[in-house]
Design a protein around this motif. Sequence first.
Motif, PDB file in Angstrom:
ATOM      1  N   GLU A  14       0.827  -1.203   0.000  1.00  0.00           N
ATOM      2  CA  GLU A  14       0.000   0.000   0.000  1.00  0.00           C
ATOM      3  C   GLU A  14       0.867   1.261   0.000  1.00  0.00           C
ATOM      4  OE1 GLU A  14      -2.527  -0.527   3.372  1.00  0.00           O
ATOM      5  OE2 GLU A  14      -3.672  -2.130   2.416  1.00  0.00           O
ATOM      6  N   LEU A  15       1.978   1.193   0.679  1.00  0.00           N
ATOM      7  CA  LEU A  15       2.907   2.320   0.722  1.00  0.00           C
ATOM      8  C   LEU A  15       3.486   2.588  -0.665  1.00  0.00           C
ATOM      9  CD1 LEU A  15       4.419   4.278   2.656  1.00  0.00           C
ATOM     10  CD2 LEU A  15       6.187   2.540   2.802  1.00  0.00           C
ATOM     11  N   GLN A  17       2.146   1.965  -3.485  1.00  0.00           N
ATOM     12  CA  GLN A  17       1.103   2.494  -4.355  1.00  0.00           C
ATOM     13  C   GLN A  17       0.929   3.999  -4.169  1.00  0.00           C
ATOM     14  OE1 GLN A  17      -2.262   0.052  -3.390  1.00  0.00           O
ATOM     15  NE2 GLN A  17      -1.646  -1.562  -4.823  1.00  0.00           N
ATOM     16  N   ARG A  18       1.320   4.514  -3.028  1.00  0.00           N
ATOM     17  CA  ARG A  18       1.206   5.951  -2.754  1.00  0.00           C
ATOM     18  C   ARG A  18       2.380   6.756  -3.307  1.00  0.00           C
ATOM     19  NH1 ARG A  18      -2.424   7.319   1.539  1.00  0.00           N
ATOM     20  NH2 ARG A  18      -3.387   5.453   2.387  1.00  0.00           N
ATOM     21  N   VAL A  19       3.441   6.078  -3.698  1.00  0.00           N
ATOM     22  CA  VAL A  19       4.627   6.763  -4.210  1.00  0.00           C
ATOM     23  C   VAL A  19       4.321   7.320  -5.599  1.00  0.00           C
ATOM     24  CG1 VAL A  19       7.017   6.457  -4.948  1.00  0.00           C
ATOM     25  CG2 VAL A  19       6.202   5.341  -2.873  1.00  0.00           C
ATOM     26  N   GLU A  20       4.618   8.592  -5.767  1.00  0.00           N
ATOM     27  CA  GLU A  20       4.423   9.236  -7.064  1.00  0.00           C
ATOM     28  C   GLU A  20       5.764   9.340  -7.760  1.00  0.00           C
ATOM     29  OE1 GLU A  20       2.510  12.946  -6.415  1.00  0.00           O
ATOM     30  OE2 GLU A  20       0.814  12.040  -5.382  1.00  0.00           O
ATOM     31  N   LEU A  32       6.674   8.650   4.935  1.00  0.00           N
ATOM     32  CA  LEU A  32       5.385   8.268   4.369  1.00  0.00           C
ATOM     33  C   LEU A  32       4.814   7.063   5.105  1.00  0.00           C
ATOM     34  CD1 LEU A  32       3.305   8.808   2.118  1.00  0.00           C
ATOM     35  CD2 LEU A  32       4.626   7.256   0.679  1.00  0.00           C
ATOM     36  N   THR A  36       1.258   7.234   7.212  1.00  0.00           N
ATOM     37  CA  THR A  36       0.099   6.521   6.670  1.00  0.00           C
ATOM     38  C   THR A  36      -0.259   5.262   7.444  1.00  0.00           C
ATOM     39  OG1 THR A  36       1.486   5.308   5.105  1.00  0.00           O
ATOM     40  CG2 THR A  36       0.489   7.361   4.328  1.00  0.00           C
ATOM     41  N   THR A  37       0.600   4.833   8.336  1.00  0.00           N
ATOM     42  CA  THR A  37       0.315   3.643   9.147  1.00  0.00           C
ATOM     43  C   THR A  37       0.334   4.030  10.619  1.00  0.00           C
ATOM     44  OG1 THR A  37       2.643   3.024   9.299  1.00  0.00           O
ATOM     45  CG2 THR A  37       1.405   2.115   7.450  1.00  0.00           C
TER      46      THR A  37
END
Length: 72
Positions: A14-15, A17-20, A32, A36-37
């Motif tokens: 999930e982490l 997937q958040r990386v741009e 991050l 987020t956790t």
Amino acid sequence: MTSKPFSLNKQFKELLQRVEGTSIRRKELIQLASSTTDLDIVQSTRLVARNVSRLTSKGLLSASGERNARTY
């Protein structure tokens, strides 16, 4: 030669997937993870270290930069 499937930590998936973009600094990835956790900084650092090590050993992730300033 066929590659064997392997599993990754659900939180780390999930982490990622958040990386741009195509690269991220290690410190940013840890920040991050902690934001987020429900993990603190030490736990986030260990989460990132374990999963980055696993991905680099499989050849799916490459690191560049100095020891204290890694970019993946």
